[in-house]
Design an enzyme around this catalytic site. Sequence first.
Site, mmCIF file in Angstrom:
data_model
loop_
_atom_site.group_PDB
_atom_site.id
_atom_site.type_symbol
_atom_site.label_atom_id
_atom_site.label_comp_id
_atom_site.label_asym_id
_atom_site.label_seq_id
_atom_site.Cartn_x
_atom_site.Cartn_y
_atom_site.Cartn_z
ATOM 1 N N HIS A 116 -4.958 -69.595 -51.242
ATOM 2 C CA HIS A 116 -5.778 -70.701 -52.177
ATOM 3 C C HIS A 116 -6.864 -69.497 -51.444
ATOM 4 O O HIS A 116 -7.103 -69.794 -50.125
ATOM 5 C CB HIS A 116 -6.759 -71.590 -52.619
ATOM 6 C CG HIS A 116 -7.775 -72.114 -53.410
ATOM 7 N ND1 HIS A 116 -8.543 -71.705 -52.982
ATOM 8 C CD2 HIS A 116 -7.467 -72.956 -54.664
ATOM 9 C CE1 HIS A 116 -9.563 -72.302 -54.459
ATOM 10 N NE2 HIS A 116 -8.362 -72.561 -54.714
ATOM 11 N N ASP A 190 -5.951 -77.134 -45.344
ATOM 12 C CA ASP A 190 -6.180 -77.458 -46.816
ATOM 13 C C ASP A 190 -5.012 -78.609 -46.975
ATOM 14 O O ASP A 190 -4.105 -78.286 -47.560
ATOM 15 C CB ASP A 190 -6.112 -75.715 -47.699
ATOM 16 C CG ASP A 190 -6.434 -75.379 -48.689
ATOM 17 O OD1 ASP A 190 -6.805 -77.562 -49.375
ATOM 18 O OD2 ASP A 190 -7.053 -74.428 -49.459
ATOM 19 N N GLN A 193 -4.716 -80.035 -51.923
ATOM 20 C CA GLN A 193 -3.648 -80.950 -53.002
ATOM 21 C C GLN A 193 -2.999 -81.923 -52.390
ATOM 22 O O GLN A 193 -1.955 -81.822 -53.217
ATOM 23 C CB GLN A 193 -2.836 -79.562 -52.744
ATOM 24 C CG GLN A 193 -3.511 -78.425 -54.081
ATOM 25 C CD GLN A 193 -4.289 -78.855 -55.884
ATOM 26 O OE1 GLN A 193 -3.576 -79.681 -56.529
ATOM 27 N NE2 GLN A 193 -4.937 -77.790 -55.987
ATOM 28 N N LYS A 216 -11.102 -84.115 -57.045
ATOM 29 C CA LYS A 216 -9.102 -83.755 -57.256
ATOM 30 C C LYS A 216 -8.912 -85.137 -56.419
ATOM 31 O O LYS A 216 -7.431 -85.243 -57.090
ATOM 32 C CB LYS A 216 -8.574 -83.247 -56.178
ATOM 33 C CG LYS A 216 -9.638 -81.367 -56.638
ATOM 34 C CD LYS A 216 -8.551 -79.761 -56.301
ATOM 35 C CE LYS A 216 -8.987 -78.429 -56.849
ATOM 36 N NZ LYS A 216 -8.539 -77.795 -56.259
ATOM 37 N N CYS A 354 -6.630 -69.016 -58.365
ATOM 38 C CA CYS A 354 -7.277 -68.663 -56.825
ATOM 39 C C CYS A 354 -6.304 -68.387 -56.406
ATOM 40 O O CYS A 354 -6.978 -68.885 -54.608
ATOM 41 C CB CYS A 354 -8.368 -69.702 -56.669
ATOM 42 S SG CYS A 354 -9.581 -70.528 -57.905
HETATM 43 C C1 LIG Z 1 -8.509 -76.685 -55.825
HETATM 44 C C2 LIG Z 1 -7.915 -76.145 -54.064
HETATM 45 C C3 LIG Z 1 -9.013 -75.657 -52.796
HETATM 46 C C4 LIG Z 1 -10.553 -75.655 -53.461
HETATM 47 O O1 LIG Z 1 -11.508 -76.821 -53.750
HETATM 48 P P1 LIG Z 1 -12.952 -76.512 -53.796
HETATM 49 O O2 LIG Z 1 -12.951 -78.052 -54.641
HETATM 50 O O3 LIG Z 1 -12.931 -75.903 -55.648
HETATM 51 O O4 LIG Z 1 -13.834 -76.409 -53.498
HETATM 52 C C5 LIG Z 1 -8.878 -75.433 -52.165
HETATM 53 N N1 LIG Z 1 -7.560 -75.369 -51.839
HETATM 54 C C6 LIG Z 1 -6.427 -75.961 -52.575
HETATM 55 C C7 LIG Z 1 -4.881 -75.811 -52.454
HETATM 56 C C8 LIG Z 1 -6.964 -76.353 -53.802
HETATM 57 O O5 LIG Z 1 -6.022 -76.759 -54.855
#
Ligand SMILES: *Cc1c(COP(=O)(O)O)cnc(C)c1O
Length: 397
Positions: A116, A190, A193, A216, A354
Amino acid sequence: MKKYRKDFPILKRKINGKRLVYLDSAATSQKPIQVINAIANFYKTFNANIHRSIHTLGEEATKAYEEAREAVASFINAEHKEEVIFVRNTTEALNIAAFGLRNIVKGKLLLTEMEHHSNLLPWQQLAKLKHLELDFISFDKDGYLDEPEEKLKGASVLAITQASNVLGTINPIKKITEKAKEYGTIVVVDGAQSVPHMPVDVQKLGIDMLAFSAHKMLGPTGIGVLYAKKELLEKMEPVMFGSEMIKEVSFTEATWNELPYKFEYGTPHIAGAVGFKAAIDYLQEVGMRNVRKHDERITTYALKRLKNIVSIIGPKKAEDRSGLIAFTMGDIHPHDIATILNEEGIAIRSGHHCAMPLHRKLGIQASARASFYLYTIKEDVDALVEGLKKVREVFER
Ligand SMILES: *Cc1c(COP(=O)(O)O)cnc(C)c1O
């Protein structure tokens, strides 16, 4: 899981006279009434700033904020609660991770081609600042990551997503981390998800850092987490400066507060932390294994129903994917798909999600994406399939 739907007031909404079919949980999840009430209750009964007031409200707010930290630590099985830093979101967490390492990184920064933008740009900027090499682990035509072994040599950091927000691919983080450790590489994950959708145990995975967002995973916007191992946090530099994060200050010098406060600056999102804890309590009540099982079940069903009407991006097997499916429909622009579906009350995401370099690699500009969560039902997938048939009709007319 149908029985949880009653907890989500928004699911009763009508959009364009139709039942809301919310298939955009990978962008942000909906919130149960328990979370909404926890936030309202904070403002109604114990709103105050934290860590500074001696009065009762201040003490209650501080206690609630620190209880949220403990809840997060236990949710991801962090060894120490001061390894949990509250930030705004995954993006901020990854920026603090990258720039907090500015005096530690050297040689090469290793990423993957499925990151992302939030796990790409901070490292791009750090590489420019410190004159470091950037390297990428690629993925194959089915959306699986290539062997990282070769590229790990000389990499001081590996920044990698646990679950791709476009391909859906779940990466084998434990296996990759074991390899990375042989090269002394710091592993930054990260988890935007993954943490909302499956059991994530930082000690079992052996990773050094993990970033994720409350919004999320049933929680409010504006609060997220950077987890990092204590020894690493002690070596890292703060990235933002000001109140709360200091111990001693003179006109020309300052020393840093103890962990985790060294990385928390100014007044934090206290109500957010309270709501976040309510979200974690809710998820634990459901059970993360059950959340994952449900994702897999819905994804299996959706893959089966969608495969004859759209081109699906990413792995064919639901067990290798998180609960989202990105797709294209020939020449029909994803924004047109989303617009027509919205007329039917169906919310999906369209665009580059993104991840522009990833789309470029796939040879497309954009895609449409349907994403699921614990409140998603088969009927939502059925509505999507019917909606997509309408899209096709509109364009074949
Ligand atoms: C949504 C997302 C982000 C960013 O999250 P934010 O809450 O907008 O900062 C980063 N990496 C992944 C894989 C995402 O799905």
